[in-house]
Design a protein around this motif. Sequence first.
Motif, short mmCIF file in Angstrom:
data_model
loop_
_atom_site.label_atom_id
_atom_site.label_comp_id
_atom_site.label_asym_id
_atom_site.label_seq_id
_atom_site.Cartn_x
_atom_site.Cartn_y
_atom_site.Cartn_z
N LYS A 160 0.83 -1.21 0.00
CA LYS A 160 0.00 0.00 0.00
C LYS A 160 0.87 1.26 0.00
N LYS A 161 1.96 1.23 0.72
CA LYS A 161 2.88 2.38 0.77
C LYS A 161 3.46 2.66 -0.62
N ILE A 162 3.78 1.60 -1.35
CA ILE A 162 4.40 1.75 -2.67
C ILE A 162 3.37 2.04 -3.75
N TYR A 163 2.26 1.32 -3.74
CA TYR A 163 1.29 1.40 -4.84
C TYR A 163 0.02 2.18 -4.52
N GLY A 164 -0.14 2.59 -3.27
CA GLY A 164 -1.30 3.40 -2.90
C GLY A 164 -2.58 2.61 -2.73
N SER A 165 -2.48 1.31 -2.69
CA SER A 165 -3.65 0.43 -2.54
C SER A 165 -3.20 -0.89 -1.93
N SER A 166 -4.08 -1.51 -1.21
CA SER A 166 -3.79 -2.86 -0.72
C SER A 166 -3.82 -3.83 -1.89
N PRO A 167 -3.05 -4.90 -1.82
CA PRO A 167 -3.11 -5.90 -2.89
C PRO A 167 -4.44 -6.64 -2.81
N SER A 168 -5.23 -6.52 -3.85
CA SER A 168 -6.54 -7.18 -3.88
C SER A 168 -6.84 -7.57 -5.33
N TYR A 169 -7.78 -8.48 -5.49
CA TYR A 169 -8.18 -8.86 -6.84
C TYR A 169 -8.76 -7.67 -7.58
N SER A 170 -9.49 -6.83 -6.89
CA SER A 170 -10.06 -5.63 -7.48
C SER A 170 -8.94 -4.74 -8.05
N PHE A 171 -7.90 -4.50 -7.25
CA PHE A 171 -6.78 -3.68 -7.68
C PHE A 171 -6.10 -4.28 -8.91
N PHE A 172 -5.75 -5.56 -8.84
CA PHE A 172 -5.02 -6.18 -9.95
C PHE A 172 -5.87 -6.30 -11.21
N ASN A 173 -7.13 -6.65 -11.06
CA ASN A 173 -7.97 -6.77 -12.25
C ASN A 173 -8.23 -5.41 -12.89
N LYS A 174 -8.17 -4.36 -12.12
CA LYS A 174 -8.33 -3.01 -12.67
C LYS A 174 -7.13 -2.62 -13.53
N ILE A 175 -5.93 -3.00 -13.12
CA ILE A 175 -4.73 -2.62 -13.87
C ILE A 175 -4.33 -3.66 -14.91
N LEU A 176 -4.96 -4.82 -14.91
CA LEU A 176 -4.64 -5.89 -15.85
C LEU A 176 -4.95 -5.43 -17.28
N LYS A 177 -3.98 -5.58 -18.14
CA LYS A 177 -4.17 -5.16 -19.54
C LYS A 177 -4.24 -6.34 -20.46
#
Length: 75
Positions: free
Chosen positions: A58-75
Motif C-alpha cells: 500500500k505504501k508503494i502502490y497506494g492500494s492494498s493488494p486485492s483482486y479488485s486492484f489487480f484486475n483493474k490494472i490488468l491489460k
Amino acid sequence: QKLKKFLDQYSNWNGNAYNESTYAVKSLMDEFGRDKLLILIKSLSGIKSKKDFEGLFKKIYGSSPSYSFFNKILK
C-alpha cells in the motif's frame, strides 16, 4: 482473463497461481514502472507477515493488494 487465485496463496503456496502471478507482476510493471517493483522486491527481506506485506504494498502502490486492484490494472 481475471485474476482470482494468487492472493489466496500467501502462506499456503501450492503452485496453482504461477500463471496469475506472472500477469500480476507484469501488470505492476506496465502500470507503475520497473522502479516501484524493484523497491517492493528489495524490501521483502523485512517482511514477517501478510499484514507487513500489505502495508508495504500500500505504501508503494497506494492500494492494498486485492483482486479488485489487480484486475483493474490488468491489460
